[in-house]
Scaffold this motif. Structure first.
Motif, PDB file in Angstrom:
ATOM      1  N   UNK A 183     -22.224 -37.760   8.613  1.00  0.00           N
ATOM      2  CA  UNK A 183     -22.681 -36.651   7.777  1.00  0.00           C
ATOM      3  C   UNK A 183     -21.559 -36.233   6.832  1.00  0.00           C
ATOM      4  N   UNK A 184     -21.882 -36.159   5.540  1.00  0.00           N
ATOM      5  CA  UNK A 184     -20.912 -35.720   4.545  1.00  0.00           C
ATOM      6  C   UNK A 184     -21.312 -34.337   4.034  1.00  0.00           C
ATOM      7  N   UNK A 185     -20.330 -33.482   3.826  1.00  0.00           N
ATOM      8  CA  UNK A 185     -20.615 -32.167   3.255  1.00  0.00           C
ATOM      9  C   UNK A 185     -20.841 -32.305   1.756  1.00  0.00           C
ATOM     10  N   UNK A 186     -21.446 -31.282   1.158  1.00  0.00           N
ATOM     11  CA  UNK A 186     -21.662 -31.303  -0.292  1.00  0.00           C
ATOM     12  C   UNK A 186     -20.334 -31.368  -1.041  1.00  0.00           C
ATOM     13  N   UNK A 187     -19.328 -30.656  -0.530  1.00  0.00           N
ATOM     14  CA  UNK A 187     -18.014 -30.682  -1.192  1.00  0.00           C
ATOM     15  C   UNK A 187     -17.415 -32.087  -1.168  1.00  0.00           C
ATOM     16  N   UNK A 188     -17.571 -32.769  -0.035  1.00  0.00           N
ATOM     17  CA  UNK A 188     -17.064 -34.144   0.065  1.00  0.00           C
ATOM     18  C   UNK A 188     -17.785 -35.062  -0.919  1.00  0.00           C
ATOM     19  N   UNK A 189     -19.102 -34.860  -1.044  1.00  0.00           N
ATOM     20  CA  UNK A 189     -19.869 -35.709  -1.948  1.00  0.00           C
ATOM     21  C   UNK A 189     -19.577 -35.391  -3.412  1.00  0.00           C
ATOM     22  N   UNK A 190     -19.315 -34.131  -3.712  1.00  0.00           N
ATOM     23  CA  UNK A 190     -18.959 -33.773  -5.087  1.00  0.00           C
ATOM     24  C   UNK A 190     -17.628 -34.422  -5.479  1.00  0.00           C
ATOM     25  N   UNK A 191     -16.682 -34.436  -4.533  1.00  0.00           N
ATOM     26  CA  UNK A 191     -15.397 -35.101  -4.784  1.00  0.00           C
ATOM     27  C   UNK A 191     -15.600 -36.604  -4.969  1.00  0.00           C
ATOM     28  N   UNK A 192     -16.451 -37.178  -4.129  1.00  0.00           N
ATOM     29  CA  UNK A 192     -16.764 -38.608  -4.222  1.00  0.00           C
ATOM     30  C   UNK A 192     -17.375 -38.935  -5.588  1.00  0.00           C
ATOM     31  N   UNK A 193     -18.261 -38.072  -6.045  1.00  0.00           N
ATOM     32  CA  UNK A 193     -18.884 -38.264  -7.360  1.00  0.00           C
ATOM     33  C   UNK A 193     -17.835 -38.207  -8.473  1.00  0.00           C
ATOM     34  N   UNK A 194     -16.965 -37.188  -8.428  1.00  0.00           N
ATOM     35  CA  UNK A 194     -15.951 -37.017  -9.469  1.00  0.00           C
ATOM     36  C   UNK A 194     -14.995 -38.208  -9.516  1.00  0.00           C
ATOM     37  N   UNK A 195     -14.690 -38.772  -8.355  1.00  0.00           N
ATOM     38  CA  UNK A 195     -13.719 -39.862  -8.289  1.00  0.00           C
ATOM     39  C   UNK A 195     -14.319 -41.223  -8.645  1.00  0.00           C
ATOM     40  N   UNK A 196     -15.641 -41.366  -8.487  1.00  0.00           N
ATOM     41  CA  UNK A 196     -16.232 -42.696  -8.634  1.00  0.00           C
ATOM     42  C   UNK A 196     -17.378 -42.813  -9.639  1.00  0.00           C
ATOM     43  N   UNK A 197     -18.100 -41.710  -9.896  1.00  0.00           N
ATOM     44  CA  UNK A 197     -19.337 -41.847 -10.674  1.00  0.00           C
ATOM     45  C   UNK A 197     -19.492 -40.814 -11.792  1.00  0.00           C
ATOM     46  N   UNK A 198     -18.446 -40.078 -12.117  1.00  0.00           N
ATOM     47  CA  UNK A 198     -18.614 -38.979 -13.073  1.00  0.00           C
ATOM     48  C   UNK A 198     -19.003 -39.451 -14.473  1.00  0.00           C
TER      49      UNK A 198
END
Length: 458
Positions: A60-75
């Protein structure tokens, strides 16, 4: 130079005449209070699937973790590009979306949209949402069979012309997850079906438009092209915004069409306020905030479910306590003028709650048990049981609240409730006995100072 007034006032008066001159355009923000996913939520859910595959770990990933993942890989990628990369076909996208929207009951905003239709405010609802919450709310409001739904150009051609619609029609310009095509990728969003686009543009050109819960970003090209192509300005374009977040292209569009922005807290708050102001306009009553609150709570008490009434009372109590707590943090406890300003701000804020109490006492006094905790909740903010500084502010506001509610009870001859008010007790300061409400601290040193200063000035 135009007069600077709340844009909800002219909107309410224009809706009140029953000529259905406005169309409601709904984006994903309308479904937020129902727990339905927004475009951002869907994006994060999609990326969770990608991340799970990459890391070969199901966690399970938190929304904050996923937002960071998005910024680092898919922004640098858009929502539609990411969705399409994982679910290339339309049917795969539909199955994914169906799971996200599964078991989502209509929210308060959806129910209020149905109330707008029942009240004769609108006959057209245009939405980019895939889910069927609006339709379910119309059904639940007794409108089943009295509205139609258009999701593609073929249905436009086989339905009566839009100008012959008498009651209500829902246009789902991005389709529906239940059947037919859905528009979810960048390519899909570039163009609407020709016949659907013609109806859409005809309707928004010949009506005023109320845009609710829709960001208007450039990715949704076909819809924004229609808005930008709207030429007739006989009726106003109202665009609601939350937290003053306005894209530059929306700012330019609204200004070019002489439209108006309306700041809102939520879609449901906006829909409810307009509905109440329309009722006031139809009665010819002045649109004060107190009048709006009175109409709102009268409608709530006389027509809502038991659970909804109790939830509203509890919510209003919590909002007041939170607001007063913020005031106590802000005021200067050593300055009587600052304390007085804090008292006035809290008193004015609580007028809506007092209107609710008035309606309950008049129409549904069985909910008194949900009101009475407010007195101890407010007085508990006096942390030191003193009359000085901020404690004095708490005491004085508590005294005001007690006096006004007692007056409402007397005015309505609710003597049993008045007796129950006077019977309220709490554990005393020494914790060795119970203390009746009339013995609670009510003195306020800052009021004494204020009175002394006013005498000196005379």
């Amino acid at each position: 130079m135009p007069v600077n007034i709340n844009p909800i006032f002219p909107l309410s008066y224009n809706l009140a005449d029953g000529r259905k001159k406005y169309v409601l355009f709904c984006g994903a923000g309308v479904s937020k209070d129902a727990g339905s996913p927004t475009g951002w939520d869907i994006l994060l859910e999609t990326l969770k699937l990608v991340r799970t595959q990459e890391e070969s770990e199901n966690k399970e990933y938190t929304d904050n973790e996923m937002e960071t993942y998005y910024e680092e890989n898919f922004k640098d990628f858009t929502y539609s590009e990411i969705i399409e990369s994982l679910f290339p076909s339309m049917e795969e996208q539909r199955e994914f979306l169906e799971k996200l929207f599964e078991n989502k009951a209509p929210g308060k905003a959806h129910k209020l949209i149905a109330e707008w239709v029942k009240a004769g405010l609108i006959r057209f609802i245009i939405t980019t949402n895939f889910d069927s919450s609006i339709e379910h709310s119309l059904d639940n409001a007794g409108l089943r069979g009295k509205y139609s739904v258009i999701t593609d150009g073929k249905q436009v051609l086989t339905s009566k012309p839009w100008n012959h619609v008498e009651n209500c029609r829902v246009y789902k310009v991005h389709g529906t997850i239940e059947q037919g095509e859905i528009k979810n990728t960048k390519k899909d969003l570039e163009k609407l079906d020709r016949d659907l686009e013609k109806d859409f543009l005809d309707i928004i050109e010949r009506h005023g438009v109320i845009v609710l819960g829709y960001a208007g970003n450039n990715d949704d090209k076909a819809v924004m092209d229609c808005f930008n192509g709207r030429r007739f300005k006989g009726y106003t374009l109202y665009w609601t915004v939350h937290d003053n977040r306005i894209d530059d292209n929306v700012q330019e569009l609204v200004e070019r069409q002489d439209g108006r922005f309306i700041d809102i807290q939520s879609a449901s708050d906006f829909l409810e306020e307009v509905l109440n102001r329309v009722e006031i306009a139809r009665r010819g009553t002045e649109q004060t905030s107190e009048a709006v609150a009175q109409v709102r709570f009268k409608n709530l008490i006389t027509s809502s479910s038991d659970i909804e009434i109790r939830q509203t009372i509890d919510e209003e109590r919590r909002k007041l306590e939170k607001y007063f707590g913020n005031i106590l943090d802000e005021v200067d406890g050593k300055n009587y003028e600052s304390l007085w300003d804090g008292y006035l701000a809290t008193f004015n804020y609580s007028l809506n709650l007092l209107s609710l109490f008035d309606q309950i006492i008049k129409y549904q006094n069985k909910y008194w048990e949900n009101i009475s905790p407010i007195f101890e909740e407010i007085h508990s903010l006096n942390k030191n049981r003193s009359k000085y500084g901020k404690d004095g502010l708490v005491n004085y506001y508590f005294f005001t609240l007690l006096e006004i509610v007692g007056g409402i009870l007397l005015e309505n001859k609710a003597f049993e409730l008045l007796r129950s008010l006077l019977d309220i007790k709490r554990l005393n300061y020494r914790k060795d006995g119970m203390e009746p409400v009339l013995d609670w601290d009510m003195q306020a040193q800052f009021i004494e100072v204020k009175n002394e200063e006013e005498v000196k000035e005379k």
